[in-house]
Motif scaffolding. Structure first.
Motif, PDB file in Angstrom:
ATOM      1  N   VAL A  62      60.374  41.293  44.772  1.00 34.02           N
ATOM      2  CA  VAL A  62      59.720  40.112  44.198  1.00 34.02           C
ATOM      3  C   VAL A  62      58.626  39.606  45.131  1.00 34.02           C
ATOM      4  O   VAL A  62      57.803  38.801  44.749  1.00 34.02           O
ATOM      5  CB  VAL A  62      60.704  38.967  43.904  1.00 34.02           C
ATOM      6  CG1 VAL A  62      61.656  39.335  42.796  1.00 34.02           C
ATOM      7  CG2 VAL A  62      61.451  38.553  45.149  1.00 34.02           C
ATOM      8  N   GLY A  63      58.599  40.106  46.328  1.00 32.42           N
ATOM      9  CA  GLY A  63      57.494  39.735  47.222  1.00 32.42           C
ATOM     10  C   GLY A  63      57.783  38.475  47.981  1.00 32.42           C
ATOM     11  O   GLY A  63      57.659  38.426  49.183  1.00 32.42           O
ATOM     12  N   ARG A  64      58.151  37.428  47.302  1.00 36.85           N
ATOM     13  CA  ARG A  64      58.490  36.195  47.989  1.00 36.85           C
ATOM     14  C   ARG A  64      59.605  35.504  47.230  1.00 36.85           C
ATOM     15  O   ARG A  64      59.898  35.834  46.099  1.00 36.85           O
ATOM     16  CB  ARG A  64      57.293  35.265  48.106  1.00 36.85           C
ATOM     17  CG  ARG A  64      56.709  34.842  46.791  1.00 36.85           C
ATOM     18  CD  ARG A  64      55.563  33.906  47.041  1.00 36.85           C
ATOM     19  NE  ARG A  64      56.063  32.591  47.400  1.00 36.85           N
ATOM     20  CZ  ARG A  64      56.124  31.584  46.537  1.00 36.85           C
ATOM     21  NH1 ARG A  64      55.717  31.735  45.310  1.00 36.85           N
ATOM     22  NH2 ARG A  64      56.567  30.397  46.902  1.00 36.85           N
ATOM     23  N   GLY A  65      60.191  34.563  47.853  1.00 39.15           N
ATOM     24  CA  GLY A  65      61.332  33.877  47.279  1.00 39.15           C
ATOM     25  C   GLY A  65      60.961  33.062  46.055  1.00 39.15           C
ATOM     26  O   GLY A  65      59.821  32.701  45.843  1.00 39.15           O
ATOM     27  N   LEU A  66      61.978  32.804  45.266  1.00 40.32           N
ATOM     28  CA  LEU A  66      61.802  32.064  44.034  1.00 40.32           C
ATOM     29  C   LEU A  66      62.503  30.727  44.229  1.00 40.32           C
ATOM     30  O   LEU A  66      63.633  30.684  44.682  1.00 40.32           O
ATOM     31  CB  LEU A  66      62.484  32.874  42.921  1.00 40.32           C
ATOM     32  CG  LEU A  66      62.146  32.624  41.483  1.00 40.32           C
ATOM     33  CD1 LEU A  66      60.690  32.957  41.213  1.00 40.32           C
ATOM     34  CD2 LEU A  66      63.034  33.516  40.626  1.00 40.32           C
ATOM     35  N   ALA A  74      48.890  31.787  41.012  1.00 40.47           N
ATOM     36  CA  ALA A  74      47.493  32.130  41.266  1.00 40.47           C
ATOM     37  C   ALA A  74      46.758  32.045  39.936  1.00 40.47           C
ATOM     38  O   ALA A  74      47.131  32.698  38.972  1.00 40.47           O
ATOM     39  CB  ALA A  74      47.405  33.537  41.833  1.00 40.47           C
ATOM     40  N   PHE A  75      45.734  31.223  39.894  1.00 45.77           N
ATOM     41  CA  PHE A  75      45.040  30.973  38.641  1.00 45.77           C
ATOM     42  C   PHE A  75      43.602  31.486  38.756  1.00 45.77           C
ATOM     43  O   PHE A  75      42.893  31.123  39.691  1.00 45.77           O
ATOM     44  CB  PHE A  75      45.036  29.478  38.356  1.00 45.77           C
ATOM     45  CG  PHE A  75      44.308  29.124  37.108  1.00 45.77           C
ATOM     46  CD1 PHE A  75      44.898  29.327  35.876  1.00 45.77           C
ATOM     47  CD2 PHE A  75      43.023  28.611  37.162  1.00 45.77           C
ATOM     48  CE1 PHE A  75      44.221  29.010  34.725  1.00 45.77           C
ATOM     49  CE2 PHE A  75      42.346  28.294  36.008  1.00 45.77           C
ATOM     50  CZ  PHE A  75      42.939  28.494  34.783  1.00 45.77           C
ATOM     51  N   PRO A  76      43.170  32.336  37.830  1.00 48.54           N
ATOM     52  CA  PRO A  76      41.792  32.867  37.948  1.00 48.54           C
ATOM     53  C   PRO A  76      40.772  31.781  37.633  1.00 48.54           C
ATOM     54  O   PRO A  76      40.865  31.111  36.608  1.00 48.54           O
ATOM     55  CB  PRO A  76      41.762  33.972  36.895  1.00 48.54           C
ATOM     56  CG  PRO A  76      42.843  33.637  35.927  1.00 48.54           C
ATOM     57  CD  PRO A  76      43.873  32.864  36.662  1.00 48.54           C
ATOM     58  N   VAL A  77      39.813  31.599  38.504  1.00 50.13           N
ATOM     59  CA  VAL A  77      38.810  30.540  38.301  1.00 50.13           C
ATOM     60  C   VAL A  77      37.398  31.103  38.137  1.00 50.13           C
ATOM     61  O   VAL A  77      36.461  30.360  37.913  1.00 50.13           O
ATOM     62  CB  VAL A  77      38.814  29.523  39.464  1.00 50.13           C
ATOM     63  CG1 VAL A  77      40.083  28.721  39.455  1.00 50.13           C
ATOM     64  CG2 VAL A  77      38.632  30.219  40.800  1.00 50.13           C
ATOM     65  N   ASP A 135      50.431  38.049  43.511  1.00 47.76           N
ATOM     66  CA  ASP A 135      50.444  38.183  42.061  1.00 47.76           C
ATOM     67  C   ASP A 135      50.830  39.623  41.733  1.00 47.76           C
ATOM     68  O   ASP A 135      50.016  40.534  41.844  1.00 47.76           O
ATOM     69  CB  ASP A 135      49.047  37.835  41.512  1.00 47.76           C
ATOM     70  CG  ASP A 135      49.039  37.803  39.990  1.00 47.76           C
ATOM     71  OD1 ASP A 135      49.927  38.425  39.387  1.00 47.76           O
ATOM     72  OD2 ASP A 135      48.146  37.156  39.418  1.00 47.76           O
ATOM     73  N   ALA A 136      52.103  39.789  41.337  1.00 45.57           N
ATOM     74  CA  ALA A 136      52.618  41.145  41.117  1.00 45.57           C
ATOM     75  C   ALA A 136      51.922  41.824  39.939  1.00 45.57           C
ATOM     76  O   ALA A 136      51.840  43.048  39.885  1.00 45.57           O
ATOM     77  CB  ALA A 136      54.123  41.089  40.875  1.00 45.57           C
ATOM     78  N   ASP A 137      51.433  41.033  38.991  1.00 48.72           N
ATOM     79  CA  ASP A 137      50.791  41.625  37.810  1.00 48.72           C
ATOM     80  C   ASP A 137      49.495  42.346  38.177  1.00 48.72           C
ATOM     81  O   ASP A 137      49.200  43.419  37.655  1.00 48.72           O
ATOM     82  CB  ASP A 137      50.491  40.551  36.763  1.00 48.72           C
ATOM     83  CG  ASP A 137      51.775  39.990  36.186  1.00 48.72           C
ATOM     84  OD1 ASP A 137      52.782  40.716  36.234  1.00 48.72           O
ATOM     85  OD2 ASP A 137      51.770  38.848  35.710  1.00 48.72           O
ATOM     86  N   MET A 165      48.619  49.072  50.329  1.00 46.71           N
ATOM     87  CA  MET A 165      47.258  48.541  50.339  1.00 46.71           C
ATOM     88  C   MET A 165      47.106  47.574  49.166  1.00 46.71           C
ATOM     89  O   MET A 165      47.314  47.938  48.020  1.00 46.71           O
ATOM     90  CB  MET A 165      46.236  49.670  50.214  1.00 46.71           C
ATOM     91  CG  MET A 165      46.170  50.564  51.427  1.00 46.71           C
ATOM     92  SD  MET A 165      45.783  49.698  52.955  1.00 46.71           S
ATOM     93  CE  MET A 165      44.051  49.418  52.744  1.00 46.71           C
ATOM     94  N   VAL A 166      46.755  46.361  49.483  1.00 43.60           N
ATOM     95  CA  VAL A 166      46.713  45.292  48.485  1.00 43.60           C
ATOM     96  C   VAL A 166      45.352  44.602  48.576  1.00 43.60           C
ATOM     97  O   VAL A 166      44.800  44.447  49.659  1.00 43.60           O
ATOM     98  CB  VAL A 166      47.853  44.263  48.761  1.00 43.60           C
ATOM     99  CG1 VAL A 166      47.655  42.992  47.970  1.00 43.60           C
ATOM    100  CG2 VAL A 166      49.197  44.868  48.422  1.00 43.60           C
ATOM    101  N   GLU A 167      44.844  44.211  47.424  1.00 40.95           N
ATOM    102  CA  GLU A 167      43.600  43.442  47.423  1.00 40.95           C
ATOM    103  C   GLU A 167      43.913  42.018  47.879  1.00 40.95           C
ATOM    104  O   GLU A 167      44.741  41.332  47.275  1.00 40.95           O
ATOM    105  CB  GLU A 167      43.008  43.424  46.024  1.00 40.95           C
ATOM    106  CG  GLU A 167      41.592  42.927  46.000  1.00 40.95           C
ATOM    107  CD  GLU A 167      40.944  43.128  44.642  1.00 40.95           C
ATOM    108  OE1 GLU A 167      40.940  42.185  43.861  1.00 40.95           O
ATOM    109  OE2 GLU A 167      40.447  44.239  44.383  1.00 40.95           O
ATOM    110  N   VAL A 168      43.280  41.605  48.942  1.00 46.16           N
ATOM    111  CA  VAL A 168      43.537  40.259  49.486  1.00 46.16           C
ATOM    112  C   VAL A 168      42.340  39.386  49.140  1.00 46.16           C
ATOM    113  O   VAL A 168      41.198  39.725  49.454  1.00 46.16           O
ATOM    114  CB  VAL A 168      43.740  40.306  51.013  1.00 46.16           C
ATOM    115  CG1 VAL A 168      43.999  38.920  51.558  1.00 46.16           C
ATOM    116  CG2 VAL A 168      44.895  41.228  51.360  1.00 46.16           C
ATOM    117  N   VAL A 169      42.624  38.309  48.470  1.00 42.67           N
ATOM    118  CA  VAL A 169      41.550  37.401  48.055  1.00 42.67           C
ATOM    119  C   VAL A 169      41.692  36.115  48.844  1.00 42.67           C
ATOM    120  O   VAL A 169      42.764  35.520  48.881  1.00 42.67           O
ATOM    121  CB  VAL A 169      41.638  37.103  46.543  1.00 42.67           C
ATOM    122  CG1 VAL A 169      40.500  36.196  46.119  1.00 42.67           C
ATOM    123  CG2 VAL A 169      41.602  38.386  45.761  1.00 42.67           C
TER     124      VAL A 169
END
Lengths: 819, 202
Positions: A217-221, A353-356, B57-59, B196-200
């Motif tokens: 999951v990458g990070r905790g929930l 993370a919200f695309p802006v 963002d896993a997606d 390797m991950v895209e870091v923004v």
């Protein structure tokens, strides 16, 4: 003599009596305050006399402004004071609104709410249509709960945790009958039976899960987010929006609310069990029952000293700022909770993370925003239900949020945070087309109660009550075919822009097209809709939306329609409370084209023939227009003496408060973002002033910033007025003869600039005029247009007048030669 | 003057690096290190002021940093510490192997506007994590005297419980539940190679 004095006094009284707005009869207005503060404090009502009238408070308040506006308490202005909670108060409000309509004979009412008063109206609208024309919500906790809930939650939590083992054992009995007049046992039972095991399960499945796979999951929930994905959440919280009942009598709150409290109790109990019995805040200090070993006198002395220091600090802050929110925060702190927003907000919160937008290489740029899943979901469902046909959804709603800067440092950190997030979050998941959002910014005054005292907010509220669909421009559609007009505009995500089309005989068959440019975050859309306007009010006759080009055609106007109101706004599927700030200031420029191409149907032609033959005339907005046709017998070389006179921004002056000043002399920089590095930590007052071409200050903006040691860089954004884009056309002959009247027409094409609430203009000598020459020669016909632009910024209103001149050369021959 | 000009030219690349746009996009080898504890706080703190320094963002497979710039180095590590689900620490570490992450340093939680001491004794880690080398997208780590090799998408997870006999490793959910029932201190360490991950960076 005495009669004369009386007459003079009477005349003076009449001259100074409150101005009553002219025009069609306004619906009665109902003010609905929240649960935390009564109507007197909320609306600024001074004292109610025995005969039911009010002696208003001195100074600026919404109530005073309403009286000035011509509202009369008991006749056109009513106050509803809710009691209990929003569920209980909703039926009372419906009955109250019905009674107001009956008493005044009005079909609809206008409603202004404050704080949790908005929840009462919204909940009522779920049950039955309260027939609201305009709903203006000031600082509504639509996306959170109110501070009273937080206080309640804190008190309940403490009492739950104080239940002794014997009481707890009794509550575990399956046959135990709960008395809901005191919900503490019930909430404890729910916490222990459902949410403590859930929290343990969360710890095992998410926090301490031994499987390597789970790390993916990458990070905790967060617990609350995890809970929001569980069935118990769906069942016990999301869907349990009905009050519990006991012996057929409904409980004070909904079942979901008790369960939300149970979640807090469960988690707090678990943490206390592990960490000990330490409690934070004053309540923790006061309720700590065990006196540590040692000198009792010294312990008591230290304890008292601690309490005195705590209170002295709070008192000093109160005296210093005297902010209403601060009082509320203090109350929350006294109850042992933090004042940075409602308890429920803390319940379910995560960051996404919200695309802006996209960078130069086309890759997406993100912002990290907070999201509150549970409340967003609940609000979405509520409004979906309410937004159906014939539902309680008002014709238009407006939300006013306060944004106070976080000036209050460590002690009252929550004030700014609370105002910024709770009240700005007071929005819907996706706004309806006619919804407006207005964020009032002020370093001190944009507080919960402060909003109803601020002239900027008061004017905004009155504006909404005066005109439900305030239009930028009014265009009269003439009888000639074909006819078209193109208007340049900017579509905001936070409020619609309206254009009004009049011309009773000519509106059937109009086609509207909006072509929007790129703008806003990816996935932005644009909406176009139209209302027919008549003596009966307004009726939606068409709506459409698309990514960039949308067209409304085949509009069927009901009989008696006198005008069309066309609305345009930008949309985005991710526009949500938590992301609102990302859309502030973002616009999609567009071109609205109105076209009348085809001839009218046979039935309409008769009416059209009866209409006077005239071309398109753009009606000036002000009432004070000159007669349409003025005969100007030329005596001088000019038809009007008006000269070009423009006001526009040329210069920014920045004072960063640390001895640094800077100047930006580019007139094109009407919107600027400036990043400044402060030399050292501290509090700075930063001022930006925009100057006009005449050297006068146009716009001032001031920030007070707290700069901390690790973060010396601050970015400031400010906008000033942009001059409207004006193109003038002077229609008339180029060759003429003496002694005969020559007709001229002034046609201005005006594009409203950003922040322009209203653009009006006046033509000189008139929009249509006639000139007669009495001698031959070459003459210059000169016309002028003065454009008045009212700009509204959150903290400032600015009006500019710009005069533009257009000329036309005419060769005039003698009649004898031409004949 | 002659001395200043070469110095100026020498400093130009550094200045350009410093002034590069903050919205830079970077491909980096990302290692996520998360420590979860149960007894790290002596007070019942329900809310922390700590914000995640990055969101994955896993997606889209994108790591979005809260603040720029992206720390330099061959590997970008995201180190987080939580106690009963409450975030206590979130840090970005840029490093070039061999280098230690420094995760055992004492921590202080800022919550409610005041510092709360994090109990180091309740942190049951076997020591610091050291990134020894990187070959392609494979990371070689040293932890607790062991060498771990993690390919992209691979993770190392270990859960420790402190009881009367000292610190021990547990391997089942039942052991964790028993430890929770007994009120024992628990620590989990998860190290994940995201590849390797895209870091923004904003």
């Amino acid at each position: 003599m005495r009669r004369l004095v009386t007459l003079i006094l009477l005349a003076a009284l009449l001259a100074t009596s409150p101005a009553v707005v002219a025009g069609p009869r306004r619906p009665p207005l109902i003010l609905v305050n929240g649960f935390l503060f009564g109507p007197a404090l909320t609306w600024g009502i001074g004292q109610r006399t025995s005969d039911g009238s009010y002696i208003p408070l001195r100074g600026s308040s919404l109530f005073n402004a309403l009286l000035q506006e011509g509202y009369v308490p008991g006749e056109s202005l009513f106050i509803f004071e809710p009691s209990g909670d929003y569920v209980a108060a909703a039926p009372d409000f419906l009955a109250f609104a019905a009674e107001v309509r009956r008493r005044t004979g009005a079909d609809r009412v206008d409603v202004v709410t404050h704080g949790s008063g908005a929840l009462v109206v919204r909940y009522a609208a779920l049950e039955e249509d309260p027939r609201i024309r305009a709903l203006v919500m000031l600082a509504p906790p639509n996306h959170g709960t109110f501070l009273a809930s937080a206080l309640y939650a804190a008190a309940i939590t403490e009492r739950c945790l104080e239940l002794d083992p014997r009481q707890r054992a009794r509550l575990r009995d399956p046959d135990y009958v709960f008395d809901l007049s005191d919900p503490v046992p019930y909430i404890w039972r729910r916490a222990e039976a459902i949410y403590q095991p859930a929290f343990r399960r969360y710890l095992v499945e998410v926090e301490f899960v031994p499987s390597p796979l789970a790390a993916a999951v990458g990070r905790g929930l967060a617990f609350e987010h995890w809970l929001a994905q569980q069935e118990i959440y769906e069942e016990n919280i999301l869907r349990a929006q009905e009050p519990l009942s006991q012996d057929g009598k409904p409980s004070e709150f909904t079942a979901a609310y008790y369960d939300l409290l149970a979640v807090i109790v469960a988690r707090t109990a678990f943490m206390r069990e592990i960490a000990g019995t330490e409690k934070g805040g004053v309540i923790g200090a006061l309720s700590r029952p065990r006196v540590p070993a040692g000198d009792l006198k010294q312990v008591l002395y230290d304890y008292l000293l601690q309490v005195v220091r705590l209170y002295a600090n709070r008192l000093w802050q109160l005296l210093q700022h005297r902010g209403a929110s601060l009082l509320a925060v203090e109350a929350a702190r006294l109850a042992g909770i933090e004042g940075d927003g409602p308890a429920v907000r803390r319940l379910v919160q995560e960051e996404v993370a919200f695309p802006v937008g996209r960078d130069g290489a086309g890759r997406e740029i993100f912002d990290i925003v907070k999201a509150n899943h549970f409340l967003a979901e609940w609000n979405r469902r509520s409004w979906e239900t309410a937004a159906g046909e014939g539902s309680g959804k008002p014709l238009k709603s407006a939300i006013v949020a306060g944004r106070a800067y976080d000036l209050f440092g460590e002690v009252a950190r929550g004030v700014g945070h609370n105002d910024r997030f709770v009240e700005v979050e007071a929005t819907f998941r996706r706004p309806h087309l006619d919804d407006h959002f207005f964020v009032y910014e002020h370093p001190f005054a944009a507080t919960f109660l402060g909003l109803t005292r601020q002239p900027g907010v008061i004017e905004y509220v009155l504006g909404h009550l005066r005109d439900i669909f305030p239009s930028r421009l009014t265009l009269e559609v003439g009888a000639r075919r074909p006819w078209s007009r193109t208007i340049d505009g900017s579509a905001s995500f936070l409020a619609p822009v309206y254009y009004r089309f009049t011309g009773q005989a000519s509106l059937q068959g109009l086609t509207f097209t909006v072509k929007a440019d790129e703008g806003g975050p990816p996935g932005s859309r644009v909406a176009l809709w139209a209302y027919a306007e008549g003596p009966w009010g307004v009726e939606l006759v068409g709506r459409t939306e698309g990514s960039d080009v949308v067209t409304l055609t085949g509009l069927r106007l009901p009989p008696g329609a006198e005008g069309l109101i066309v609305g345009v706004r930008a949309l985005h599927p991710d526009l949500a409370p938590a992301t609102l700030h990302l859309f502030e200031g973002k616009v999609r420029p567009f071109q609205l084209t109105a076209v009348m191409e085809s001839p009218l149907p046979a039935g309409d032609l008769e009416a059209e023939e009866a209409a006077p033959e005239e071309d398109v005339v753009v009606l000036p907005q002000p009432v004070e227009t000159q007669p349409a046709f003025i005969e100007v017998i030329r005596k001088s070389r000019m038809t009007t003496r008006k000269r070009e006179d423009r006001t526009y921004h040329v210069r920014w002056e920045w004072d960063f408060g640390d001895g640094t000043v800077s100047v930006d002399d580019d007139p094109a920089h009407t919107r600027v973002q400036v990043t400044h590095t402060f030399p050292s930590p501290g509090r700075y007052v930063v001022r930006a002033t925009s100057y006009s071409n005449e050297g006068r200050p146009l716009r001032r903006k001031e920030w007070t910033v707290e700069v901390s040691p690790g973060d010396l860089v601050r970015t400031f954004y400010v906008e000033t007025v942009e001059e409207p884009r004006v193109e003038l056309e002077l229609k008339g002959p180029m060759l003429w003869v003496t002694g005969r009247p020559a007709n001229f027409q002034v046609v201005p094409h005006i594009t409203a600039p950003p922040h322009a609430e209203r653009v009006t203009y006046r033509c000189y000598p008139s929009d249509e005029f006639t000139v007669v020459w009495n001698k031959p020669g070459t003459f210059t016909v000169r016309a002028a247009v003065t454009v008045k632009t009212n700009y509204v910024f959150p903290d400032q209103r600015i009006t500019t007048w710009n005069t533009y001149v257009v000329t036309r050369e005419v060769k005039v021959a003698t009649t004898s030669i031409s004949d | 003057m002659r001395r200043i000009v070469p110095l100026f030219i020498l400093l130009l690349p550094l200045a350009a690096l410093w002034m590069r746009p903050s919205a830079a996009v970077d491909q980096r080898l990302v290692v996520y290190v998360r420590e979860s504890g149960s007894h790290l706080l002596r007070e019942a703190v329900l809310r922390s002021d700590i914000q995640p320094s990055a969101v994955f963002d896993a997606d889209t497979g994108t790591l979005v940093l809260r603040e720029g710039p992206v720390p330099g180095g061959q590997v970008l590590a995201v180190f987080e510490v939580s106690n009963l689900g409450l975030l206590l620490e979130s840090r970005l570490i840029g490093l070039t192997p061999p280098a230690a992450l420094g995760i055992t340093k004492p921590l202080v939680l800022l919550a409610d506007g005041k510092p709360h001491e994090v109990d180091s004794a309740a942190r049951l880690l076997e020591g610091d994590v050291e990134i020894m080398s990187v070959e392609g997208q494979v990371v070689v780590l040293k932890y607790g005297g062991r060498l771990l090799e993690l390919g992209p998408g691979e993770a190392f997870v270990e859960v420790y419980v402190l009881d009367e006999e000292g610190r021990r490793v547990v391997t089942s959910a039942a052991d964790i539940e028993a430890a929770l029932d007994a009120g024992l201190a628990i620590t989990r360490l998860a190290i994940e190679n995201l590849g390797m991950v895209e870091v923004v960076s904003r």
